[in-house]
Design a protein around this motif. Structure first.
Motif, PDB file in Angstrom:
ATOM      1  N   GLN B  17       0.804  -1.232   0.000  1.00 36.48           N
ATOM      2  CA  GLN B  17       0.000   0.000   0.000  1.00 36.48           C
ATOM      3  C   GLN B  17       0.831   1.273   0.000  1.00 36.48           C
ATOM      4  OE1 GLN B  17      -3.510   0.037   0.060  1.00 36.48           O
ATOM      5  NE2 GLN B  17      -3.220  -2.151  -0.300  1.00 36.48           N
ATOM      6  N   ILE B  18       2.031   1.190   0.522  1.00 37.80           N
ATOM      7  CA  ILE B  18       2.760   2.407   0.872  1.00 37.80           C
ATOM      8  C   ILE B  18       3.059   3.293  -0.330  1.00 37.80           C
ATOM      9  CG2 ILE B  18       5.102   1.413   0.784  1.00 37.80           C
ATOM     10  CD1 ILE B  18       3.761   3.860   3.448  1.00 37.80           C
ATOM     11  N   ALA B  19       3.299   2.678  -1.501  1.00 41.66           N
ATOM     12  CA  ALA B  19       3.661   3.486  -2.681  1.00 41.66           C
ATOM     13  C   ALA B  19       2.520   4.436  -3.050  1.00 41.66           C
ATOM     14  CB  ALA B  19       4.006   2.582  -3.855  1.00 41.66           C
ATOM     15  N   GLN B  20       1.314   3.914  -3.119  1.00 45.75           N
ATOM     16  CA  GLN B  20       0.202   4.796  -3.526  1.00 45.75           C
ATOM     17  C   GLN B  20      -0.145   5.795  -2.422  1.00 45.75           C
ATOM     18  OE1 GLN B  20      -3.066   2.326  -4.733  1.00 45.75           O
ATOM     19  NE2 GLN B  20      -3.571   1.618  -2.690  1.00 45.75           N
ATOM     20  N   VAL B  21       0.037   5.407  -1.168  1.00 42.80           N
ATOM     21  CA  VAL B  21      -0.211   6.351  -0.070  1.00 42.80           C
ATOM     22  C   VAL B  21       0.779   7.511  -0.166  1.00 42.80           C
ATOM     23  CG1 VAL B  21      -0.128   6.658   2.439  1.00 42.80           C
ATOM     24  CG2 VAL B  21      -1.240   4.639   1.484  1.00 42.80           C
ATOM     25  N   VAL B  22       2.058   7.184  -0.323  1.00 46.19           N
ATOM     26  CA  VAL B  22       3.099   8.221  -0.409  1.00 46.19           C
ATOM     27  C   VAL B  22       2.849   9.137  -1.620  1.00 46.19           C
ATOM     28  CG1 VAL B  22       5.556   8.617  -0.861  1.00 46.19           C
ATOM     29  CG2 VAL B  22       4.863   6.918   0.833  1.00 46.19           C
ATOM     30  N   THR B  23       2.539   8.542  -2.736  1.00 46.09           N
ATOM     31  CA  THR B  23       2.315   9.318  -3.969  1.00 46.09           C
ATOM     32  C   THR B  23       1.168  10.302  -3.795  1.00 46.09           C
ATOM     33  OG1 THR B  23       3.099   7.444  -5.272  1.00 46.09           O
ATOM     34  CG2 THR B  23       1.863   9.134  -6.440  1.00 46.09           C
ATOM     35  N   THR B  43       8.615  -2.735   2.602  1.00 40.56           N
ATOM     36  CA  THR B  43       8.006  -1.424   2.859  1.00 40.56           C
ATOM     37  C   THR B  43       9.006  -0.282   2.683  1.00 40.56           C
ATOM     38  OG1 THR B  43       6.369  -2.337   4.407  1.00 40.56           O
ATOM     39  CG2 THR B  43       6.909  -0.001   4.641  1.00 40.56           C
ATOM     40  N   ALA B  44      10.180  -0.416   3.285  1.00 35.04           N
ATOM     41  CA  ALA B  44      11.159   0.677   3.258  1.00 35.04           C
ATOM     42  C   ALA B  44      11.592   0.990   1.826  1.00 35.04           C
ATOM     43  CB  ALA B  44      12.361   0.322   4.120  1.00 35.04           C
ATOM     44  N   ARG B  45      11.917  -0.037   1.077  1.00 33.82           N
ATOM     45  CA  ARG B  45      12.413   0.172  -0.292  1.00 33.82           C
ATOM     46  C   ARG B  45      11.333   0.774  -1.179  1.00 33.82           C
ATOM     47  NH1 ARG B  45      12.016  -2.260  -4.736  1.00 33.82           N
ATOM     48  NH2 ARG B  45      11.158  -4.199  -3.920  1.00 33.82           N
ATOM     49  N   VAL B  46      10.108   0.267  -1.038  1.00 36.39           N
ATOM     50  CA  VAL B  46       8.998   0.771  -1.865  1.00 36.39           C
ATOM     51  C   VAL B  46       8.724   2.236  -1.528  1.00 36.39           C
ATOM     52  CG1 VAL B  46       6.520   0.535  -2.303  1.00 36.39           C
ATOM     53  CG2 VAL B  46       7.949  -1.499  -2.148  1.00 36.39           C
ATOM     54  N   SER B 200      -7.521  -2.721   5.126  1.00 30.75           N
ATOM     55  CA  SER B 200      -7.345  -1.773   6.231  1.00 30.75           C
ATOM     56  C   SER B 200      -7.997  -2.282   7.506  1.00 30.75           C
ATOM     57  CB  SER B 200      -7.880  -0.385   5.865  1.00 30.75           C
ATOM     58  OG  SER B 200      -9.284  -0.382   5.722  1.00 30.75           O
ATOM     59  N   LEU B 201      -9.084  -3.064   7.358  1.00 31.96           N
ATOM     60  CA  LEU B 201      -9.727  -3.637   8.544  1.00 31.96           C
ATOM     61  C   LEU B 201      -8.839  -4.689   9.211  1.00 31.96           C
ATOM     62  CD1 LEU B 201     -13.441  -3.971   7.351  1.00 31.96           C
ATOM     63  CD2 LEU B 201     -12.599  -2.553   9.223  1.00 31.96           C
ATOM     64  N   SER B 202      -7.986  -5.319   8.384  1.00 33.19           N
ATOM     65  CA  SER B 202      -7.103  -6.344   8.953  1.00 33.19           C
ATOM     66  C   SER B 202      -5.941  -5.710   9.709  1.00 33.19           C
ATOM     67  CB  SER B 202      -6.556  -7.249   7.842  1.00 33.19           C
ATOM     68  OG  SER B 202      -5.637  -6.538   7.023  1.00 33.19           O
ATOM     69  N   LYS B 203      -5.748  -4.412   9.469  1.00 29.12           N
ATOM     70  CA  LYS B 203      -4.671  -3.688  10.152  1.00 29.12           C
ATOM     71  C   LYS B 203      -5.253  -2.936  11.354  1.00 29.12           C
ATOM     72  CE  LYS B 203      -1.051  -4.375   7.446  1.00 29.12           C
ATOM     73  NZ  LYS B 203       0.354  -4.397   7.837  1.00 29.12           N
ATOM     74  N   GLY B 204      -4.428  -2.173  12.024  1.00 25.78           N
ATOM     75  CA  GLY B 204      -4.928  -1.389  13.146  1.00 25.78           C
ATOM     76  C   GLY B 204      -5.326  -2.246  14.321  1.00 25.78           C
ATOM     77  N   GLN B 205      -6.133  -1.693  15.198  1.00 19.32           N
ATOM     78  CA  GLN B 205      -6.450  -2.369  16.458  1.00 19.32           C
ATOM     79  C   GLN B 205      -7.707  -3.214  16.353  1.00 19.32           C
ATOM     80  OE1 GLN B 205      -5.527  -0.490  20.267  1.00 19.32           O
ATOM     81  NE2 GLN B 205      -5.713   1.455  19.203  1.00 19.32           N
ATOM     82  N   GLY B 206      -7.547  -4.499  16.633  1.00 19.40           N
ATOM     83  CA  GLY B 206      -8.713  -5.367  16.773  1.00 19.40           C
ATOM     84  C   GLY B 206      -9.086  -5.397  18.252  1.00 19.40           C
ATOM     85  N   TRP B 207     -10.060  -6.215  18.612  1.00 11.42           N
ATOM     86  CA  TRP B 207     -10.515  -6.254  20.004  1.00 11.42           C
ATOM     87  C   TRP B 207      -9.432  -6.801  20.943  1.00 11.42           C
ATOM     88  CZ3 TRP B 207     -14.431  -3.792  22.132  1.00 11.42           C
ATOM     89  CH2 TRP B 207     -15.479  -3.355  21.306  1.00 11.42           C
ATOM     90  N   SER B 208      -8.731  -7.868  20.522  1.00 13.22           N
ATOM     91  CA  SER B 208      -7.719  -8.445  21.428  1.00 13.22           C
ATOM     92  C   SER B 208      -6.594  -7.448  21.646  1.00 13.22           C
ATOM     93  CB  SER B 208      -7.182  -9.756  20.871  1.00 13.22           C
ATOM     94  OG  SER B 208      -6.456  -9.515  19.697  1.00 13.22           O
TER      95      SER B 208
END
Lengths: 112, 223
Positions: B17-23, B43-46, B200-208
């Motif tokens: 995802q990072i390339a399109q976010v940065v762009t 991630t870093a290289r992209v 994006s739902l798979s990222k971030g904070q889940g309940w656990s």
């Protein structure tokens, strides 16, 4: 039953722990003092078990062993909390170091 | 002080995802800093190929630590305003101007982009989790905000310099709000859109994760 073997064994164990503790140069005086105080108090109760009964009577608790149990839980909880707080501070220090290293590497060409 | 607008994007395994976010973010800011929290992917290289300045954590330290790294770096680069946003594409780069506007106009020192001011499209479980987090933030710190967990935020330099950036994990979201409030900085919220995809739902904070964050918040509050 004769408590003397247990008392002597406990005393030797505490002396061995104390000797090992005092030889550790990396521990602060305060830390050494704290552990010596805890072990000494334990040893005092081993040699004079009636002290816990006296304390229980003063506190309105039925048995001396209950006083020892409550006190032990309190002390252990406090020690665990202190340990956790120390670990938390160290984690923050590690994060700060990692952060500064990352910044230094990324911005070195800009002289920052 | 310059008119430098710097975006800070903490990232962990966001190679896809990072390339399109940065762009997209580059269209709205002067510089993009991506903080790679020791990702195991590319991630870093992209991010670097997309034109971002990449700061690399040698070991994984958490979202809070990565955000702190980016904020400190932006401060040293002389930023006029710093905006943080997520690396998973949840935030719309087009909304950066709205988020940073109160800081640029000197109407606020710290701005939270709030999903809850217009929660259209937000899954019910995320709304519920957010409300719980807001109650926790209010209970522990006495600060009432509508979206304490939003990563879309804007900072004036004096806020970055004036708060303690200590929390490493997601608990930094609530703790930062408290730090800003305690220090007497001006805080405001603006509505933002949140894009929810399966990714994006798979990222971030889940309940656990949320329960662990709560436990850390409680311990940090007491200790």
């Amino acid at each position: 039953m004769n408590p003397l073997p247990f008392q002597l064994g406990s005393t030797l164990a505490v002396l061995a722990l104390a000797f090992g503790l005092l030889r550790r140069q990396r521990l602060s005086v305060a830390s050494k003092g704290l552990w010596l105080a805890i072990w000494s108090f334990g040893l005092l109760l081993v040699w004079f078990p009636d002290l816990s009964a006296i304390a229980a009577k003063r506190l309105g608790i039925t048995r001396g062993v209950d006083v020892v149990t409550y006190l032990s839980i309190g002390v252990l909880s406090w020690l665990v909390f202190r340990l956790h707080a120390t670990i938390e501070r160290q984690q923050q220090t590690i994060s700060r170091l990692v952060s500064e290293l990352a910044i230094a590497e990324a911005l070195k060409e800009e002289g920052l | 002080m310059s008119d430098h607008i710097i975006a800070v994007i903490p990232a962990y395994n966001e190679g896809s995802q990072i390339a399109q976010v940065v762009t997209r973010v580059f269209d709205e800011v002067d510089r993009v800093l991506v903080v790679d929290d020791c990702s195991s992917d590319n991630t870093a290289r992209v991010a670097e190929d997309a034109g971002a300045t990449v700061l690399r954590h040698l070991v994984n330290r958490g979202a809070g630590a990565a955000t702190a790294t980016g904020l400190r770096a932006a401060l040293r680069l002389g930023a006029r305003v710093v905006v943080t946003l997520d690396a998973d594409g949840q935030h719309l780069a087009e909304e950066i101007p709205a988020v940073i506007a109160p800081v640029l106009k000197d109407e606020a020192d710290f701005v939270i982009g709030s999903r809850m001011l217009d929660p259209t499209g937000m899954p019910w479980f995320r709304r519920a989790a957010n409300r719980v987090a807001n109650v926790v933030t209010l209970s522990l710190y006495g600060v009432k905000v509508t979206d304490s967990q939003s990563g879309f935020r804007a900072f004036s330099p004096k806020v970055i310099d004036g708060i303690r950036l200590g929390a490493s994990g997601f608990e930094f979201c609530s703790e930062m709000v408290h730090e800003v409030f305690e220090a007497g900085f001006r805080l405001t919220e603006v509505p933002i859109t949140a894009v929810y995809t399966d990714y994006s739902l798979s990222k971030g904070q889940g309940w656990s994760n949320g329960f662990k964050t709560l436990a850390r918040l409680l311990v940090r509050r007491v200790s």
